[in-house]
Design a protein around this motif. Sequence first.
Motif, PDB file in Angstrom:
ATOM      1  N   GLU A 273       0.836  -1.212   0.000  1.00  0.00           N
ATOM      2  CA  GLU A 273       0.000   0.000   0.000  1.00  0.00           C
ATOM      3  C   GLU A 273       0.865   1.253   0.000  1.00  0.00           C
ATOM      4  O   GLU A 273       0.572   2.236  -0.694  1.00  0.00           O
ATOM      5  N   GLY A 274       1.938   1.223   0.769  1.00  0.00           N
ATOM      6  CA  GLY A 274       2.853   2.366   0.813  1.00  0.00           C
ATOM      7  C   GLY A 274       3.572   2.584  -0.504  1.00  0.00           C
ATOM      8  O   GLY A 274       3.752   3.720  -0.950  1.00  0.00           O
TER       9      GLY A 274
ATOM     10  N   ALA B 113       2.385   1.707  -3.429  1.00  0.00           N
ATOM     11  CA  ALA B 113       1.366   2.222  -4.358  1.00  0.00           C
ATOM     12  C   ALA B 113       1.167   3.723  -4.160  1.00  0.00           C
ATOM     13  O   ALA B 113       1.027   4.476  -5.136  1.00  0.00           O
ATOM     14  N   ALA B 114       1.174   4.167  -2.903  1.00  0.00           N
ATOM     15  CA  ALA B 114       1.064   5.604  -2.633  1.00  0.00           C
ATOM     16  C   ALA B 114       2.296   6.338  -3.143  1.00  0.00           C
ATOM     17  O   ALA B 114       2.200   7.454  -3.663  1.00  0.00           O
ATOM     18  N   TYR B 115       3.459   5.709  -3.000  1.00  0.00           N
ATOM     19  CA  TYR B 115       4.706   6.304  -3.496  1.00  0.00           C
ATOM     20  C   TYR B 115       4.658   6.463  -5.016  1.00  0.00           C
ATOM     21  O   TYR B 115       5.074   7.488  -5.553  1.00  0.00           O
ATOM     22  N   ASN B 116       4.147   5.442  -5.711  1.00  0.00           N
ATOM     23  CA  ASN B 116       4.076   5.487  -7.174  1.00  0.00           C
ATOM     24  C   ASN B 116       3.177   6.608  -7.675  1.00  0.00           C
ATOM     25  O   ASN B 116       3.400   7.140  -8.765  1.00  0.00           O
ATOM     26  N   SER B 117       2.168   6.974  -6.895  1.00  0.00           N
ATOM     27  CA  SER B 117       1.273   8.048  -7.330  1.00  0.00           C
ATOM     28  C   SER B 117       1.721   9.418  -6.821  1.00  0.00           C
ATOM     29  O   SER B 117       1.072  10.418  -7.117  1.00  0.00           O
ATOM     30  N   SER B 118       2.811   9.464  -6.069  1.00  0.00           N
ATOM     31  CA  SER B 118       3.305  10.742  -5.562  1.00  0.00           C
ATOM     32  C   SER B 118       4.144  11.451  -6.619  1.00  0.00           C
ATOM     33  O   SER B 118       4.335  10.958  -7.728  1.00  0.00           O
TER      34      SER B 118
END
Length: 91
Positions: free
Chosen positions: A56-57, A59-64
């Motif tokens: 999950e982290g 995935a959040a990094y990839n969208s940052s």
Amino acid sequence: MGFIRLIVFGFVGLSVLYLMISVYSRSVRRERLEKEFDADHPDNVDEDARDAYVAEGIAAYNSSIRPKLIGLVYVVPTIAIAAIIYMINEN
């Protein structure tokens, strides 16, 4: 012919640099997420929960914005070389 060689080798070099920075940045982020999970759950040894938290982290990094900023590895040197070539040929 020399200009084409500059473009090809420059692109290959920048691609290698981009991949190295990208892999390093992801590994640092993954390690940080694993340490955060371990600090928050000292008695929990559930690998599935840890893997889900890290996924999950990531995935959040990839969208940052950080992975997009790494793309500047291509832009900044290209602009610098173009400016140098322009200034040399202008004089």
